[in-house]
Motif scaffolding. Structure first.
Motif, PDB file in Angstrom:
ATOM      1  N   LEU A 175       2.196  -7.948  -6.787  1.00 42.38           N
ATOM      2  CA  LEU A 175       1.944  -9.335  -6.425  1.00 42.38           C
ATOM      3  C   LEU A 175       1.112  -9.116  -5.110  1.00 42.38           C
ATOM      4  O   LEU A 175       0.486 -10.016  -4.584  1.00 42.38           O
ATOM      5  N   SER A 176       1.236  -8.261  -4.394  1.00 45.83           N
ATOM      6  CA  SER A 176       0.464  -7.656  -3.120  1.00 45.83           C
ATOM      7  C   SER A 176      -0.320  -6.504  -3.109  1.00 45.83           C
ATOM      8  O   SER A 176      -0.796  -5.837  -2.242  1.00 45.83           O
ATOM      9  N   TRP A 177      -0.940  -6.402  -4.485  1.00 49.70           N
ATOM     10  CA  TRP A 177      -1.494  -4.952  -4.769  1.00 49.70           C
ATOM     11  C   TRP A 177      -2.729  -4.716  -3.979  1.00 49.70           C
ATOM     12  O   TRP A 177      -2.887  -3.710  -3.325  1.00 49.70           O
ATOM     13  N   ASN A 178      -3.666  -5.645  -3.843  1.00 50.24           N
ATOM     14  CA  ASN A 178      -4.777  -5.409  -3.141  1.00 50.24           C
ATOM     15  C   ASN A 178      -4.767  -5.325  -1.825  1.00 50.24           C
ATOM     16  O   ASN A 178      -5.437  -4.421  -1.023  1.00 50.24           O
ATOM     17  N   LYS A 179      -3.898  -6.258  -1.053  1.00 55.97           N
ATOM     18  CA  LYS A 179      -3.732  -5.878   0.447  1.00 55.97           C
ATOM     19  C   LYS A 179      -2.820  -4.833   0.756  1.00 55.97           C
ATOM     20  O   LYS A 179      -3.054  -4.243   1.898  1.00 55.97           O
ATOM     21  N   THR A 180      -2.068  -4.478  -0.174  1.00 54.40           N
ATOM     22  CA  THR A 180      -1.289  -3.046   0.207  1.00 54.40           C
ATOM     23  C   THR A 180      -2.398  -2.026   0.080  1.00 54.40           C
ATOM     24  O   THR A 180      -2.154  -1.008   0.762  1.00 54.40           O
ATOM     25  N   LYS A 181      -3.213  -2.080  -0.878  1.00 58.01           N
ATOM     26  CA  LYS A 181      -4.374  -1.085  -1.044  1.00 58.01           C
ATOM     27  C   LYS A 181      -5.103  -0.975   0.090  1.00 58.01           C
ATOM     28  O   LYS A 181      -5.564   0.119   0.461  1.00 58.01           O
ATOM     29  N   GLU A 182      -5.752  -1.826   0.740  1.00 58.06           N
ATOM     30  CA  GLU A 182      -6.252  -1.915   1.847  1.00 58.06           C
ATOM     31  C   GLU A 182      -5.255  -1.558   3.192  1.00 58.06           C
ATOM     32  O   GLU A 182      -6.036  -0.380   3.839  1.00 58.06           O
ATOM     33  N   GLU A 183      -4.263  -1.813   3.422  1.00 55.07           N
ATOM     34  CA  GLU A 183      -3.256  -1.298   4.193  1.00 55.07           C
ATOM     35  C   GLU A 183      -3.162   0.202   4.146  1.00 55.07           C
ATOM     36  O   GLU A 183      -3.309   0.924   5.172  1.00 55.07           O
ATOM     37  N   SER A 184      -2.938   0.660   2.900  1.00 55.68           N
ATOM     38  CA  SER A 184      -2.595   2.135   2.693  1.00 55.68           C
ATOM     39  C   SER A 184      -3.790   2.904   2.967  1.00 55.68           C
ATOM     40  O   SER A 184      -3.927   4.074   3.266  1.00 55.68           O
ATOM     41  N   ALA A 185      -5.050   2.661   2.497  1.00 50.81           N
ATOM     42  CA  ALA A 185      -6.257   3.287   2.447  1.00 50.81           C
ATOM     43  C   ALA A 185      -6.584   3.466   4.224  1.00 50.81           C
ATOM     44  O   ALA A 185      -6.819   4.604   4.465  1.00 50.81           O
ATOM     45  N   SER A 186      -6.183   2.477   5.009  1.00 50.53           N
ATOM     46  CA  SER A 186      -6.571   2.543   6.491  1.00 50.53           C
ATOM     47  C   SER A 186      -5.734   3.448   6.944  1.00 50.53           C
ATOM     48  O   SER A 186      -6.011   4.316   7.903  1.00 50.53           O
ATOM     49  N   LEU A 187      -4.228   3.419   6.719  1.00 50.09           N
ATOM     50  CA  LEU A 187      -3.266   4.263   7.220  1.00 50.09           C
ATOM     51  C   LEU A 187      -3.753   5.713   6.766  1.00 50.09           C
ATOM     52  O   LEU A 187      -3.408   6.685   7.720  1.00 50.09           O
ATOM     53  N   TRP A 188      -4.015   5.734   5.466  1.00 49.74           N
ATOM     54  CA  TRP A 188      -4.145   7.126   4.953  1.00 49.74           C
ATOM     55  C   TRP A 188      -5.441   7.744   5.842  1.00 49.74           C
ATOM     56  O   TRP A 188      -5.070   8.996   6.384  1.00 49.74           O
ATOM     57  N   GLY A 189      -6.425   7.243   6.122  1.00 48.77           N
ATOM     58  CA  GLY A 189      -7.564   7.814   6.701  1.00 48.77           C
ATOM     59  C   GLY A 189      -7.043   8.206   8.125  1.00 48.77           C
ATOM     60  O   GLY A 189      -7.525   9.165   8.569  1.00 48.77           O
ATOM     61  N   GLY A 190      -6.407   7.108   8.749  1.00 42.79           N
ATOM     62  CA  GLY A 190      -5.959   7.500  10.119  1.00 42.79           C
ATOM     63  C   GLY A 190      -5.089   8.716  10.130  1.00 42.79           C
ATOM     64  O   GLY A 190      -5.154   9.787  11.183  1.00 42.79           O
TER      65      GLY A 190
END
Length: 822
Positions: A488-503
């Motif tokens: 239900l929160s897939w897209n925003k979870t994806k953005e959070e995860s991608a940015s944390l991942w890069g950091g």
């Protein structure tokens, strides 16, 4: 029906000038003899005729697809394929569009496809051919209107994935094409579909078009799915949804996304989580029918499916229902397993954004699937309009992105597109015009063509397969939890995860996505070497996952929760038992007064930055962030009323400009065997304050710098975790490091994400001892170079080294990696 092939025409006049230019820029290559098909060994392609590994590197080339301005003549196809081969491409992703191959039902036009495949055979090029389409031919729309998808306003141009006739015609076309070319040595693999979806990625209204919705096929299919999910018991569904249906025949299909995240009862009543699961399975079953058809038509050739690897849209209601795990699972259950997954994955050439790297887009499939990954679309555009200044970076960025994809685990890369298509300049998508390495008239684009050609030539000369085949990624430092409960929160979870991942990557850590229950993690996570667990925004968790968190702490696993308070609800928004008690015990916070103050993850703003609200972050002077000054960021979500308790320590507070405390923004807690940290705002997806963004020049690395400070404080300072390799020097915190274990050492790659140069020294005592041999694989001298001290990386620069430690050190010190694929 086979239409007679026309005689091979002479090259059009507009191509003649290119012959002269190309003669000066490229070496003529003797066409290779045609080779046999491909299999997969050790996670990479294996050429069965040549009996050697095959690393695809080439172009995505749209041949005959008029809606995207692809209308090549046969002469242009020949000319282009020869040009691509001379640019050292060994493979192409091409399309055989349904309408062009089957212009009338049961009537096939093979002349264009025959010509394409014969030419590829002559040149020794492997073709990865996209043949599965959700947009059917015009005759299908006319003959079978009931098998077309429905929207709230009328018919859709898409097939109805639930309708038997849509499946039958789709599968029949795929089987016919595969059967015709099942003996061709040019076929590298068949791509049975591309970016299937249930509703448009850009459809931002709450009431969805419900692509696929109809009373005759979709609704019965949905109800059957629910009956299977709940074991035929309507009482079990009612318990999950909080409803009072008497029978599955009464259950409606939700018509709008439940946007108000504070109305948990409405979310639960809608059954929207189960609707997403049905959509995922419906797409997957449709594609499984195509996979079976491809395997029956060409049993000995490889099949794949193509989907978005990065981020198209960050709003939760725009989740399309296209799920790689469900697709691969349903194809496998149908007896037609996919051999690899194809990704359309584009890096963002935007200073300060973590998606300058392709690694997260690859990781979503590399870490969660049990099949290899091929990049069949990637690139940078010289007409870029999304990201300021990105158009000028095409040459350097396209090279570094390609190398990075290979070192991140992709088994090949095809660049989109061979030629520019200027017709796109007159559409709403002008950036699509400039992805080519040659221009509209097929003249080599300044710098771009030669850079790509030199890169492909270098891959051939190494040879690349010698280093990659048999290589393995290093074991992860940090596990990132991403179960389907978050759909239900897939897209925003994806953005959070991608940015944390890069950091985390820029800090030198190697994260890995996991989706199996945390209760099953146990000591297995510790054996991998991972000492950190990241919950990117797991406010929805299985009750047993929430209960497992204290056990993980007792086994020495540090836990970091980002943005949301973990485990408040299950997938259907039911309250999890003992949630507040567990959160206090694990993270040291009191959530009795906690409530979201701001969230824009479900609604689009007038412009993209309107979804971000200012938040002042004020660190404690003696906390883990040291003397970091108070800083304003703009976030898409943050919480009020979170307070430290049960041994928790507030490290940072969120405040108003007048100094009124709103909430603890970062709380840490020490446990006997491990430590925890929780931040109550989006540390992944945030932007600079308006004043800074609007100032001349601004600070393009604001997000990078802020994220590095916070993640470094949490993982390095507080968790006391150290990456295997650290980079030091001016600009080093903008450089990504990839490390792979090879059969005779290691591959070390460095990519500068910034446009400014970096001076980098590599520090890794376990690897760089006395007697270590370092070879610069991309240097013109092809020698050992100056080691790994004070390396200069130009803007968007990329360096690749092979490291051979002393025999004793290699035997005792190197971490043991895990193979990516069977």
């Amino acid at each position: 029906m086979l239409l007679t092939q026309t005689p091979f025409p002479r090259a059009p006049k507009k191509l003649h000038a290119f012959f002269l230019v190309a003669a000066l820029l490229i070496f003529c290559l003797t066409p290779c003899t045609a080779t046999a098909g491909l299999t997969i060994r050790q996670g990479y392609f294996w050429d069965t005729e040549r009996q050697e590994p095959f690393i695809p590197h080439g172009f995505a080339y749209q041949v005959w697809n008029p809606p995207v301005f692809a209308t090549q003549t046969l002469a242009e196809v020949d000319y282009d394929l020869e040009g691509m081969q001379q640019a050292h491409a060994n493979s192409l992703r091409v399309e055989l569009v349904w309408e062009s191959v089957e212009p009338a039902e049961g009537v096939f036009r093979w002349d264009q496809a025959d010509h394409l495949i014969k030419k590829a055979e002559q040149l020794g090029l492997k073709l990865f051919i996209l043949i599965g389409y959700q947009y059917p031919p015009s005759w299908f729309v006319a003959h079978y209107p009931e098998a077309m998808a429905r929207t709230v306003t009328g018919p859709s141009p898409l097939l109805n994935y639930s309708h038997p006739q849509a499946k039958e015609s789709f599968a029949r076309f795929i089987a016919a094409v595969c059967a015709r070319y099942k003996a061709s040595p040019a076929i590298g693999g068949w791509i049975i579909g591309n970016e299937f979806a249930f509703y448009d990625l850009w459809e931002n209204k709450p009431l969805k078009n419900q692509v696929g919705y109809d009373e005759q096929a979709s609704l019965p299919s949905y109800r059957t799915f629910l009956a299977q999910t709940y074991g035929g018991s309507i009482e079990r569904l009612n318990t999950a949804w909080g409803t009072t249906f008497r029978d599955f025949s009464e259950v409606p299909m939700a018509r709008s996304y439940p946007e108000d995240r504070t109305d948990h009862q409405a979310i639960r009543n809608s059954g929207y989580h189960d609707l997403i699961q049905w959509r995922k399975q419906t797409i997957a079953d449709f594609l499984a029918a195509g996979a079976k058809a491809a395997k029956s038509g060409a049993p000995n050739q490889l099949i794949s499916y193509s989907m978005v690897g990065g981020i198209f849209n960050g709003l939760d209601p725009n989740y399309t229902g296209e799920d790689p795990q469900t697709i691969t699972e349903r194809c496998r259950n149908a007896g037609a397993p996919l051999d690899f997954i194809s990704l359309n994955l584009y890096a963002w050439a935007l200073a300060g954004h973590e998606l300058r790297s392709l690694d997260f887009g690859i990781a979503k499939y590399r870490d969660l699937l049990d099949i290899p990954v091929l990049i069949t679309e990637t690139g940078h555009s010289s007409t870029e309009t999304l990201f300021p200044g990105a158009a000028a970076r095409q040459t350097e960025a396209i090279v570094s992105s390609t190398w990075e994809a290979l070192l991140s685990g992709a088994m090949g890369v095809q660049l989109f597109h061979w030629s520019d298509r200027n017709n796109f300049l007159n559409t709403p998508y002008p950036r699509e015009a400039g992805f080519g390495v040659v221009d509209q008239e097929r003249r080599p684009k300044p710098k771009v063509y030669e850079a790509v050609r030199n890169m492909f030539q270098r891959m051939d000369a190494l040879p690349l397969a010698r280093f990659l085949v048999g290589s393995q990624p290093m074991e992860p430092d940090i596990l990132v939890y991403w179960p389907k409960d978050l759909d239900l929160s897939w897209n925003k979870t994806k953005e959070e995860s991608a940015s944390l991942w890069g950091g985390l990557r820029r800090l030198g850590f190697r994260p890995k996505l996991i989706n199996h229950p945390l209760a099953d993690l146990g000591t297995a996570g510790m054996k991998s070497g991972a000492k950190g667990l990241l919950l990117p925004r797991n406010y929805q968790m299985r009750p047993e996952d929430l209960a497992a968190l204290p056990n993980l702490l007792n086994q020495g696993m540090n836990i970091h929760a980002n943005l949301d308070l973990p485990g408040q609800f299950d997938a259907n928004h039911r309250n999890n038992p003992r949630w507040a008690t567990t959160i206090a015990k694990v993270f040291g916070v009191d959530v009795s007064q906690a409530r979201p103050a701001w969230e824009s993850g479900t609604r689009p703003g007038a412009d993209w930055s309107a979804g971000y609200a200012p938040l002042l972050l004020k660190p404690e002077p003696t906390g883990i962030l040291g003397q970091t000054q108070a800083k304003t960021v703009r976030v898409w979500k943050y919480w009020l009323g979170v307070r430290p308790a049960s041994g928790g320590t507030a490290q940072v507070w969120s405040e108003t400009e007048s100094g009124l405390r709103l909430s603890a923004a970062l709380v840490t807690k020490e446990h006997p065997m491990a430590r925890t940290a929780i931040n109550t705002f989006g540390l992944g997806d945030f932007i600079a304050p308006a004043l800074l963004m609007n100032s001349p020049g601004g600070v393009p690395t604001f997000a990078w710098d802020t994220r590095t400070t916070w993640l470094g404080a949490i993982y390095k300072n507080f968790f006391a975790m150290s990456p295997r390799i650290e980079l030091k020097g001016p600009g080093a915190n903008y450089v990504l490091c990839d490390l792979r274990q090879t059969t005779d050492g290691y591959l070390l790659a460095l990519m500068n994400e910034h446009t400014e140069p970096a001076l980098v020294s590599v520090h890794a005592d376990w690897l760089l001892g006395d007697g270590t041999v370092v070879k610069d694989l991309l240097s013109d001298s092809n020698g050992a170079g100056q080691g790994l001290n004070r390396l200069i990386l130009e803007g968007d620069g990329y360096l690749l080294f092979h490291i051979t430690p002393p025999t004793q050190g290699l035997k005792e010190e190197r971490p043991q990696g895990k193979k990516e694929t069977p």
